[in-house]
Design an enzyme around this catalytic site. Structure first.
Site, PDB file in Angstrom:
ATOM      1  N   ILE A  59       0.838  -1.205   0.000  1.00  0.00           N
ATOM      2  CA  ILE A  59       0.000   0.000   0.000  1.00  0.00           C
ATOM      3  C   ILE A  59       0.878   1.264   0.000  1.00  0.00           C
ATOM      4  O   ILE A  59       0.559   2.259  -0.663  1.00  0.00           O
ATOM      5  CB  ILE A  59      -0.940  -0.012   1.231  1.00  0.00           C
ATOM      6  CG1 ILE A  59      -1.945  -1.176   1.109  1.00  0.00           C
ATOM      7  CG2 ILE A  59      -1.682   1.317   1.377  1.00  0.00           C
ATOM      8  CD1 ILE A  59      -2.741  -1.474   2.389  1.00  0.00           C
ATOM      9  N   ASP A  64      13.316   3.168  10.853  1.00  0.00           N
ATOM     10  CA  ASP A  64      12.500   2.268  11.673  1.00  0.00           C
ATOM     11  C   ASP A  64      11.522   3.176  12.404  1.00  0.00           C
ATOM     12  O   ASP A  64      11.941   4.007  13.224  1.00  0.00           O
ATOM     13  CB  ASP A  64      13.389   1.494  12.658  1.00  0.00           C
ATOM     14  CG  ASP A  64      12.562   0.532  13.517  1.00  0.00           C
ATOM     15  OD1 ASP A  64      11.368   0.795  13.747  1.00  0.00           O
ATOM     16  OD2 ASP A  64      13.126  -0.474  13.964  1.00  0.00           O
ATOM     17  N   ASN A 111       1.902   4.537   7.341  1.00  0.00           N
ATOM     18  CA  ASN A 111       1.453   3.300   6.691  1.00  0.00           C
ATOM     19  C   ASN A 111       2.220   2.059   7.125  1.00  0.00           C
ATOM     20  O   ASN A 111       1.669   0.959   7.109  1.00  0.00           O
ATOM     21  CB  ASN A 111       1.585   3.490   5.168  1.00  0.00           C
ATOM     22  CG  ASN A 111       1.513   2.178   4.434  1.00  0.00           C
ATOM     23  OD1 ASN A 111       0.447   1.597   4.274  1.00  0.00           O
ATOM     24  ND2 ASN A 111       2.670   1.671   3.992  1.00  0.00           N
ATOM     25  N   TYR A 133      -1.705  -6.997  16.981  1.00  0.00           N
ATOM     26  CA  TYR A 133      -2.147  -6.237  15.800  1.00  0.00           C
ATOM     27  C   TYR A 133      -3.529  -5.642  16.043  1.00  0.00           C
ATOM     28  O   TYR A 133      -3.769  -4.463  15.777  1.00  0.00           O
ATOM     29  CB  TYR A 133      -2.162  -7.185  14.593  1.00  0.00           C
ATOM     30  CG  TYR A 133      -2.400  -6.526  13.255  1.00  0.00           C
ATOM     31  CD1 TYR A 133      -1.351  -5.937  12.557  1.00  0.00           C
ATOM     32  CD2 TYR A 133      -3.666  -6.507  12.678  1.00  0.00           C
ATOM     33  CE1 TYR A 133      -1.562  -5.350  11.317  1.00  0.00           C
ATOM     34  CE2 TYR A 133      -3.888  -5.929  11.440  1.00  0.00           C
ATOM     35  CZ  TYR A 133      -2.830  -5.350  10.767  1.00  0.00           C
ATOM     36  OH  TYR A 133      -3.043  -4.766   9.543  1.00  0.00           O
ATOM     37  N   LYS A 154      -4.111  -1.652  16.147  1.00  0.00           N
ATOM     38  CA  LYS A 154      -4.871  -0.988  15.072  1.00  0.00           C
ATOM     39  C   LYS A 154      -6.095  -0.265  15.627  1.00  0.00           C
ATOM     40  O   LYS A 154      -6.478   0.784  15.103  1.00  0.00           O
ATOM     41  CB  LYS A 154      -5.261  -1.994  13.994  1.00  0.00           C
ATOM     42  CG  LYS A 154      -4.065  -2.478  13.150  1.00  0.00           C
ATOM     43  CD  LYS A 154      -3.401  -1.337  12.390  1.00  0.00           C
ATOM     44  CE  LYS A 154      -2.355  -1.831  11.396  1.00  0.00           C
ATOM     45  NZ  LYS A 154      -1.692  -0.739  10.672  1.00  0.00           N
TER      46      LYS A 154
END
Ligand SMILES: NC(=O)c1ccc[n+]([C@@H]2O[C@H](COP(=O)([O-])OP(=O)(O)OC[C@H]3O[C@@H](n4cnc5c(N)ncnc54)[C@H](O)[C@@H]3O)[C@@H](O)[C@H]2O)c1
Length: 252
Positions: A18, A58, A85, A153, A157
């Site tokens: 992406i 990083d 992103n 995750y 998120k």
């Protein structure tokens, strides 16, 4: 096409997926792009092909964030767009996760975007003509529906989604013309999903009534819109690019 002529952007995780598609799209819409990633060879090669600048980063490193944003301002005189992103999956459930991988995952997936917002606002406030800019944070449908197989995750998120709202409200209340929105991709064909076995891919594709994965350029188009001046009243929002995966009632 979004009109991004004269705008300067930073895209993280830009060597692949992406981020790479977003870099291409922002450049074709007229922006100058500073790409960052931990993948140096792939990032440099793409930057050369597209006429972008590549900087190794990083995103979990606070000092490097300050350097990246300052270098962008030194080179281009301003910063208009940040696309937070970069990301990765951890793939450990609550019973499997160890503190080290949890902390490293949160550092990249949540602390990195926070540091990006903080540093971008610092420089966007100094833009000629007054504080202005657009920050786009790439979250996930896991900000709404949990992955039991990846507690890190999922937790990060959902944090990115609310980080975006907190930043948006702060900037609005301070009188800055700096918007912040979250993009919510559904399953998208990139390196993160490429290693899925075919039978898993079929199940994941079927979570969308369109019965397919999204393509990186479909995410890039939505990001370019949020980056543009076409949506000045859009801030603090979630833009779903998920093929209606979150819209359908389970079982239908
Ligand atoms: N592909 C999907 O199905 C999907 C779905 C929802 C959300 N997302 C999110 O989209 C974003 C982009 O992922 P993608 O699907 O394009 O995957 P990708 O693996 O193709 O790209 C991720 C990029 O991030 C970079 N990266 C990883 N750790 C980094 C770090 N510490 N610092 C800097 N760069 C780092 C990688 O090198 C890579 O180039 C991620 O935030 C991901 O969580 C992807």
């Amino acid at each position: 096409m979004a009109d991004l002529k004269g705008k300067v952007a930073i895209v993280t995780g830009a060597a692949s997926g992406i981020g790479a598609a977003t870099t291409k799209r922002l450049i074709s819409d007229g922006a100058q792009v500073v790409m960052t990633d931990i993948q140096v060879d792939a990032g440099q090669a793409l930057a050369q092909e597209l006429g972008a600048t590549f900087l190794e980063q990083d995103i979990g490193n606070a000092e490097r964030w300050a350097e990246i944003v300052d270098a962008t301002k030194d080179q281009h005189g301003r910063l208009d767009i940040l696309v937070n992103n970069a990301g990765l999956v951890v793939r450990k459930s609550i019973e499997e996760v160890d503190l080290e991988s949890w902390n490293r995952g949160l550092n990249i997936l949540l602390t990195g975007p926070m540091l990006g917002c903080q540093n971008a606002i610092r420089v966007m406030k100094q833009n000629p003509g007054g504080p202005c800019g657009s920050i786009i944070n790439v979250a996930s449908t896991t900000a709404f529906t949990a992955l039991p197989t990846d507690v890190t995750y999922t937790s990060a998120k959902s944090g990115v989604r609310m980080l975006s709202k907190s930043v948006a409200v702060h900037c609005a209340q301070q009188g800055y013309n700096i918007r912040c929105n979250a993009i919510i991709p559904g399953a998208t064909s990139t390196a993160i999903t490429a290693t899925m076995p075919d039978e898993v891919r079929a199940v994941v594709a079927a979570t969308s009534p369109l019965n397919r994965f999204g393509e990186p350029q479909e995410l890039a188009a939505a990001i370019a819109f949020l980056a543009s001046d076409d949506c000045p009243f859009m801030t603090g929002s979630d833009m779903l690019v998920d093929g209606a995966a979150l819209a359908i009632h389970p079982g239908f």
